[in-house]
Every structure is written in structure tokens, then in C-alpha cells.
Design an enzyme around this catalytic site. Sequence first.
Site, PDB file in Angstrom:
ATOM      1  N   LYS A   1      60.017  35.956  63.780  1.00 46.84           N
ATOM      2  CA  LYS A   1      60.535  37.320  63.583  1.00 46.84           C
ATOM      3  C   LYS A   1      59.721  38.326  64.379  1.00 46.84           C
ATOM      4  O   LYS A   1      60.270  39.192  65.064  1.00 46.84           O
ATOM      5  CB  LYS A   1      60.485  37.669  62.089  1.00 46.84           C
ATOM      6  CG  LYS A   1      60.615  39.151  61.791  1.00 46.84           C
ATOM      7  CD  LYS A   1      60.462  39.468  60.316  1.00 46.84           C
ATOM      8  CE  LYS A   1      59.059  39.659  59.802  1.00 46.84           C
ATOM      9  NZ  LYS A   1      58.440  40.963  60.051  1.00 46.84           N
ATOM     10  N   ASN A   2      58.390  38.219  64.277  1.00 43.34           N
ATOM     11  CA  ASN A   2      57.544  39.253  64.878  1.00 43.34           C
ATOM     12  C   ASN A   2      57.430  39.146  66.395  1.00 43.34           C
ATOM     13  O   ASN A   2      56.893  40.040  67.045  1.00 43.34           O
ATOM     14  CB  ASN A   2      56.153  39.248  64.229  1.00 43.34           C
ATOM     15  CG  ASN A   2      56.224  39.751  62.793  1.00 43.34           C
ATOM     16  OD1 ASN A   2      57.251  40.283  62.378  1.00 43.34           O
ATOM     17  ND2 ASN A   2      55.146  39.573  62.041  1.00 43.34           N
TER      18      ASN A   2
ATOM     19  N   ARG B   1      50.638  53.106  57.248  1.00 38.26           N
ATOM     20  CA  ARG B   1      50.721  52.361  58.511  1.00 38.26           C
ATOM     21  C   ARG B   1      50.908  53.358  59.652  1.00 38.26           C
ATOM     22  O   ARG B   1      52.023  53.621  60.108  1.00 38.26           O
ATOM     23  CB  ARG B   1      51.852  51.326  58.452  1.00 38.26           C
ATOM     24  CG  ARG B   1      51.556  50.270  57.391  1.00 38.26           C
ATOM     25  CD  ARG B   1      52.589  49.207  57.340  1.00 38.26           C
ATOM     26  NE  ARG B   1      52.577  48.328  58.487  1.00 38.26           N
ATOM     27  CZ  ARG B   1      53.463  47.364  58.678  1.00 38.26           C
ATOM     28  NH1 ARG B   1      54.414  47.175  57.806  1.00 38.26           N
ATOM     29  NH2 ARG B   1      53.401  46.599  59.747  1.00 38.26           N
TER      30      ARG B   1
ATOM     31  N   CYS C   1      54.334  52.110  54.126  1.00 39.65           N
ATOM     32  CA  CYS C   1      55.187  51.178  53.400  1.00 39.65           C
ATOM     33  C   CYS C   1      54.385  50.606  52.260  1.00 39.65           C
ATOM     34  O   CYS C   1      53.243  51.010  52.028  1.00 39.65           O
ATOM     35  CB  CYS C   1      55.747  50.092  54.314  1.00 39.65           C
ATOM     36  SG  CYS C   1      54.539  48.897  54.792  1.00 39.65           S
TER      37      CYS C   1
ATOM     38  N   ASP D   1      49.214  38.193  57.275  1.00 37.50           N
ATOM     39  CA  ASP D   1      50.544  37.789  56.807  1.00 37.50           C
ATOM     40  C   ASP D   1      50.529  36.473  56.020  1.00 37.50           C
ATOM     41  O   ASP D   1      51.577  36.032  55.533  1.00 37.50           O
ATOM     42  CB  ASP D   1      51.518  37.681  57.999  1.00 37.50           C
ATOM     43  CG  ASP D   1      51.818  39.046  58.603  1.00 37.50           C
ATOM     44  OD1 ASP D   1      51.549  40.066  57.949  1.00 37.50           O
ATOM     45  OD2 ASP D   1      52.321  39.090  59.751  1.00 37.50           O
TER      46      ASP D   1
ATOM     47  N   ARG E   1      64.103  39.536  54.572  1.00 39.10           N
ATOM     48  CA  ARG E   1      63.709  40.237  55.791  1.00 39.10           C
ATOM     49  C   ARG E   1      63.015  39.289  56.756  1.00 39.10           C
ATOM     50  O   ARG E   1      62.988  39.548  57.958  1.00 39.10           O
ATOM     51  CB  ARG E   1      62.738  41.381  55.453  1.00 39.10           C
ATOM     52  CG  ARG E   1      63.390  42.589  54.844  1.00 39.10           C
ATOM     53  CD  ARG E   1      62.398  43.719  54.756  1.00 39.10           C
ATOM     54  NE  ARG E   1      61.554  43.688  55.946  1.00 39.10           N
ATOM     55  CZ  ARG E   1      60.256  43.968  55.972  1.00 39.10           C
ATOM     56  NH1 ARG E   1      59.636  44.313  54.880  1.00 39.10           N
ATOM     57  NH2 ARG E   1      59.577  43.909  57.093  1.00 39.10           N
TER      58      ARG E   1
END
Length: 421
Positions: free
Chosen positions: A22-23, A122, A117, A308, A400
Site C-alpha cells: 500500500k505505502n 502528523r 490523525c 507499522d 484501508r
Amino acid sequence: MDRLVVRGGCKLKGRVKMSGAKNAALPILAACLLAEGKSVIRGVPVLRDTRTMLEILRELGAGVEISRSGAISVDAVSLKHDTAPYELVSTMRASVCVLGPLVARLGRARVAHPGGCVIGPRPVDLHLKGLRGLGASVSIEHGYIVARGRRLKGAGIYLGGPFGSTVLGTANVMMAACLAEGETLLENVACEPEIVDLAAFLRRMGADITGAGTHTIRVRGVRRLRGASHRVIGDRIEAGTYMIGAAMTGGDVRISGACREHVSALVDRLEEAGVRVDCRDGEIRVRSEGSFDAVDVTTHPYPGFPTDLQAQMMAFATKARGISVITERIYPDRFMHVSELMRMGAQLIKEGPRVVVKGGVRLSGAPVMASDLRASAALVLAGLVARGKTEISRIYHLDRGYEEMEAKLGSLGADIRRISS
Ligand code: EPU
């Protein structure tokens, strides 16, 4: 809202293939905006966040098509708009990485300020510093970041901040520098594999970039970039999550589609705890008897232990023999999972950016609430080893970032089901 119901007690066993990262996919899709042509990106995971990015690209006037095989083509020959609206940006912080490509390509960009968030404040000051360094004028107007700059100019820019390097900040400035006049030298940049993958795609588009994967990146600007094809790297965080799951449940799982080098920090911690990790024929195999020692974990930018995977590792530590200390150095407030794990019986003491975990506890299933993407994954892992039933609500967070998690875990023998309401 969907919920996940997990019944604990299984051992994860079998083979599982990782999705594209994803990233890596998100900034690569944003980079398509730089080309006066069509790019084709393969391996983009089907997730809420990647769908949001495609919506933003459409909003800006790019043509987006998804083939039956899942390849995504982005035609950015003519961009009609310069604005990424709040309604989309507020659902996904990574939308901010259209800022660099837009200002470089169009000479102007309006991107809603992403704000903070649930994992803490952030800031985007380093993104803005980098663009200003390239000669753009940047202001915050009515909740939007507004950047202007006819032709950006290469410069020497130091991108380090109080918490080290910035991943998306590096991506944003590196992308913008590709179309700047002259040479840009970026220092103290992120060297995450996702940055290396983005640089590989940009080079295919005709960019002149060296040093990606180190702390110094040099970009020699070019007049224009062409569309290109690219396959996104495998998701190291997804792989890490399944590796921790295999270890916690006393399982035996072979993971394909991810690179062993990208999870070295996790392998180091798992081996220290007494878990067996082997790599052969492109597969990462994780085996454990289900009992392992406590280990301390401190998050750092790559190649350090990734933030993460911090929440998932905390779930692991609840089962380990002894006391583990988990220290968060990237997002000091990224501990929303602590209180939910405690509802399941975990013995945790939070002291600032550090949590002391008294391991060896048998968790008991409970209704819990997902608060962010990785915290949700930690709750799923905790549910796999808990006594009885764990019901996780608000799993839109999980959607997500994890493609088909319940199908993949189910194929490894987990008792997990989604309840749609
Ligand atoms: N920071 C600043 N100023 C900035 C930017 C960042 O001070 O302008 C600080 C942050 O507050 C943080 C640190 O620098 O303390 C690192 O943040 P970074 O900018 O690297 O985070 P990011 O690029 O916004 C990406 C991932 C995150 C991951 C972090 C750290 C994407 C889409 N997101 O975010 O992934 O946690 O890097 O590795 O790539 C996730 O996937 O669950 C996730 C949150």
C-alpha cells in the site's frame, strides 16, 4: 459497519501470498501525474486507501482504468484541475503526496491540509520546507496547502526532522525535483523500500535519480517525463503481520511475495524471542511451538523496527515469557491499541512513549474496537490466541490497508468471519 469475529486457539499453517505494498502504491499512483502520458501500474492492492487515491487522480482530470487483471492505467496527458479536496484528503493522509507532482507539472497545487490523525499529530512542515527549497511559494489558505511555482529550481535541501526522516515528505520533494531545473541534493531523506520503489518507477518515466535507499538522494531535473509501466513491491508490513501471527499461534507459515531483506528488523526480534525464521526459494517461513521469550522493541526509521509493526508486536509480547519493553520513537502517541488489549486481559503499563508488557498472559476474547489500521491488525492477532470469541468493530480501518485479510487468515486455518451490517 462491518465487524470481524475471531475465535482463538488455531495454529496458523500453510502458504500465503502478500499483496503489493500500500505505502509504495500510493506515492507511485501520485507520481503518474508527472507524466504527459499513460502509465500502467501492476500489483496495486485493492484497498480503501488505493481507491481513494484513484478518486483523487480522477478528480484532477486523469483518466483511470482498471483492467481485468487488476493493472491500473493512469492517463495524465491533460490535467484539468489543481485541487485535491478536503472530502477525499481527510479520509487518507497519504493524499498529500499529490502536492509535489501537481506543483511540478502544473506550476500550482491546492491540496487540503491533511491535519493529524488518531496516531497523533502528523505535521507536513518538511514537505512544505522541501517544496519551498525548490522555489515554490507555499501558504496555508482556508485549510488548503497552496503551492505555486512556474518552474521549480534544483537546490540542496536538508529533510531531517525531530523524529528523523520523513517517508512521504521524501517522496513529495523527490517527485517535484524530477521536473525542476538543475540538480537537487536531498539530505537526511527516508531510505524505506517504498522510496526505492518510487525512485525505480520515476527512473522508468525518464527521471534522473541516484541514491534512493541511502540518506542522500540526487535528482537531475528533466523537462518532461513519459508514462511508464511498473510493478509495486510486496507489502513488508503485511508480511510482518502474518509472520507475527504465525509465531504467536505456534504455527508454521510460508510467506511469498515479500522480500526477506525488508523485514530484517522483525526477523531479528523474532529470532531473539526463540522463533524460527528461514528463507528459501523466495519464501519466508516462520515456525514456533507457541512459547517464546520476551523481547524489547524500539521503533526507528528503516532499516530499524517499523512503527507499522509496533502494535502487532505488542500483541506478541503479551504471550511471551517475561517482560518486554516497547518504545515508540516515530509516533509517541501511537498506542490506541493499549487499552483494547487490556480489555482482553493484557498486562500493560504505559509510561510516555513506552509500554511495559508483562507477558505470559492468556488473553480472553472480548468485544474490542479498532482505532487505526495497525492497531486493528494487533487486535486480530490477539483474537487468534485469546480464549473464546473476540469481536472487532470499526474494521473499516483494517480495510484501508490489508487486502482480503480474513480470506488469507482463513486459508491458514484461522476461525475468522466478517459480519456485515
Ligand atoms: N514528520 C514531521 N514533519 C513532516 C513529516 C513528518 O515532523 O513534515 C514526523 C512525523 O510526525 C513522524 C515522523 O516524522 O513523527 C515520520 O513520519 P513520516 O513523514 O515518515 O510518515 P508518513 O510518510 O506520513 C508513512 C507511512 C506510515 C508510516 C510512516 C513511518 C504511507 C502512506 N504512510 O507515513 O504508514 O507509519 O511512514 O514509517 O506511506 C500505515 O501504513 O499504517 C502508516 C501509518
